[in-house]
Design a protein around this motif. Structure first.
Motif, mmCIF file in Angstrom:
data_model
loop_
_atom_site.group_PDB
_atom_site.id
_atom_site.type_symbol
_atom_site.label_atom_id
_atom_site.label_comp_id
_atom_site.label_asym_id
_atom_site.label_seq_id
_atom_site.Cartn_x
_atom_site.Cartn_y
_atom_site.Cartn_z
ATOM 1 N N TYR A 284 15.863 9.917 -5.868
ATOM 2 C CA TYR A 284 14.972 8.586 -5.607
ATOM 3 C C TYR A 284 15.448 7.751 -4.416
ATOM 4 N N ILE A 285 16.659 7.529 -4.270
ATOM 5 C CA ILE A 285 17.271 6.768 -2.928
ATOM 6 C C ILE A 285 16.879 7.425 -1.832
ATOM 7 N N LYS B 199 18.276 3.409 -14.072
ATOM 8 C CA LYS B 199 18.857 2.279 -14.576
ATOM 9 C C LYS B 199 20.215 2.794 -15.001
ATOM 10 N N ALA B 200 20.214 3.983 -16.024
ATOM 11 C CA ALA B 200 21.395 4.515 -16.485
ATOM 12 C C ALA B 200 22.359 4.727 -15.459
ATOM 13 N N ALA B 201 22.103 5.279 -14.391
ATOM 14 C CA ALA B 201 22.838 5.810 -13.289
ATOM 15 C C ALA B 201 23.543 4.607 -12.377
ATOM 16 N N SER B 202 22.565 3.514 -12.392
ATOM 17 C CA SER B 202 23.022 2.680 -11.243
ATOM 18 C C SER B 202 23.139 1.254 -11.728
ATOM 19 N N ASN B 203 22.667 0.867 -12.908
ATOM 20 C CA ASN B 203 22.506 -0.391 -13.376
ATOM 21 C C ASN B 203 21.644 -1.252 -12.561
ATOM 22 N N LYS B 204 20.778 -0.622 -12.025
ATOM 23 C CA LYS B 204 19.486 -1.573 -10.887
ATOM 24 C C LYS B 204 18.153 -0.577 -11.361
ATOM 25 N N THR B 205 17.291 -1.762 -11.544
ATOM 26 C CA THR B 205 15.817 -0.994 -11.845
ATOM 27 C C THR B 205 15.354 -0.239 -10.505
ATOM 28 N N PRO B 206 14.282 0.787 -10.559
ATOM 29 C CA PRO B 206 13.686 1.277 -9.249
ATOM 30 C C PRO B 206 13.325 -0.152 -8.268
ATOM 31 N N ASN B 207 12.878 -0.984 -9.083
ATOM 32 C CA ASN B 207 12.226 -2.078 -8.069
ATOM 33 C C ASN B 207 13.320 -2.892 -7.479
ATOM 34 N N TRP C 36 16.184 -1.267 -6.385
ATOM 35 C CA TRP C 36 16.415 -0.686 -5.146
ATOM 36 C C TRP C 36 15.306 -0.656 -3.934
ATOM 37 N N ILE C 37 14.180 -0.696 -4.175
ATOM 38 C CA ILE C 37 13.043 -1.041 -3.191
ATOM 39 C C ILE C 37 13.184 -2.526 -2.604
ATOM 40 N N ASP C 38 13.455 -3.213 -3.373
ATOM 41 C CA ASP C 38 13.561 -4.589 -2.885
ATOM 42 C C ASP C 38 14.691 -5.111 -2.070
ATOM 43 N N ASN C 39 15.987 -4.147 -2.385
ATOM 44 C CA ASN C 39 17.204 -4.289 -1.825
ATOM 45 C C ASN C 39 16.785 -3.585 -0.193
#
Length: 291
Positions: free
Chosen positions: A195-196, A228-236, A238-241
């Motif tokens: 995904y990243i 979320k399970a692997a990073s504690n962040k939502t997909p959104n 990550w995109i916003d970042n």
């Protein structure tokens, strides 16, 4: 039953640590992590922490995982993780480097292999270093600390960025070595990595989580659960970042007009970009450019 409110902590709070040096709100170094006033209640980290234990032991809980740190161990704590039950031994000594999330991603944003390795460290926060690797980290730490104090150097911040990037390559190599000898990735970690990489390649044009899920042949709900399970962040998140970081770079390091940046980043109009940027950065693009 009263729900426990988990407070957040950021680099500004860390500036109060004794005998620390820092660069604006982006970077802080301390050789005396044992003197830092660590919280006794759960805290959500809003920075990246890279540390090296040189003596003694540290115990703490990272989210729900019990962590033990011993001499020679490097620990990497990423943002959004919750640290609790921090307990160092009386003789503990170590080096600690803290970076703001924006500064960290600004440095590694164009180095995909290193970025992917640091993503792996989110679920593998402790790595044992060889004697040579420990010495290399100490050398980077001390030269970066020296450059932070070199106030008369016009290129001070650029030099520090370059030194940090070089250090990240070496730390990335350590993570790569550890990754090759560690157990295989979980399903969630594998999906996060894919995904990243897709976000890195497409965030300028595509910001819909559903689109990425479709490319990965999974449902948006399943993608959200795995990320979320692997990073504690939502997909959104990550995109916003990635979008916010690219906007910051374009505003600071190019002479492009805000209109041109709007078109390059595929926002509907300048007003939409302005609202988006203010929501995530806290100020308008024009004000940020003048800082």
């Amino acid at each position: 039953m009263v729900k426990l409110e988990i407070k957040e902590t950021d680099i500004n709070k860390a500036k109060s640590w004794s005998e620390s040096v820092y660069l604006d709100d982006d970077l802080l170094l301390t050789e005396h992590i044992n003197k830092a006033p660590m919280p006794t209640e759960p805290r959500k980290m809003n920075f990246i922490l890279i540390g090296l234990c040189m003596k003694g032991q540290i115990e703490y809980r990272l989210d729900t995982q019990e962590i033990n740190i011993n001499p020679g161990d490097m620990l990497i704590v990423s943002d959004k993780h919750i640290v609790d039950k921090y307990k160092p031994s009386p003789d503990m000594e170590g080096l600690c480097m803290i970076l703001s999330v924006n500064f960290f991603h600004e440095i590694i944003k164009n180095v995909r292999d290193v970025n992917s390795l640091f993503i792996f460290s989110r679920s593998h926060p402790v790595i044992g270093l060889t004697t040579k690797e420990q010495e290399t980290f100490k050398e980077y730490f001390h030269v970066i600390k020296h450059k932070i104090g070199d106030q008369d150097n016009f290129f001070r911040k650029d030099l520090i960025r370059t030194l940090l990037l070089a250090m990240f390559y070496d730390v990335g190599n350590i993570i790569y070595r550890f990754k090759e000898t560690d157990k295989p990735q979980t399903r969630a970690e594998a999906i996060l990595t894919k995904y990243i990489k897709m976000v890195e390649a497409n965030f300028r044009q595509e910001r819909r989580v559903g689109w990425y899920a479709q490319q990965l042949c999974i449902t948006p709900k399943y993608l959200s659960e795995m990320v979320k399970a692997a990073s504690n962040k939502t997909p959104n998140e990550w995109i916003d970042n990635y979008v916010t970081m690219e906007l910051r770079v374009l505003l600071k390091n190019s002479s492009k007009s805000i209109k041109a940046i709007t078109e390059e980043m595929n926002f509907p109009n300048q007003s939409f970009l302005g609202k988006y940027f203010k929501e995530h950065v806290g100020m308008s693009p024009s004000k940020y450019r003048k800082l």
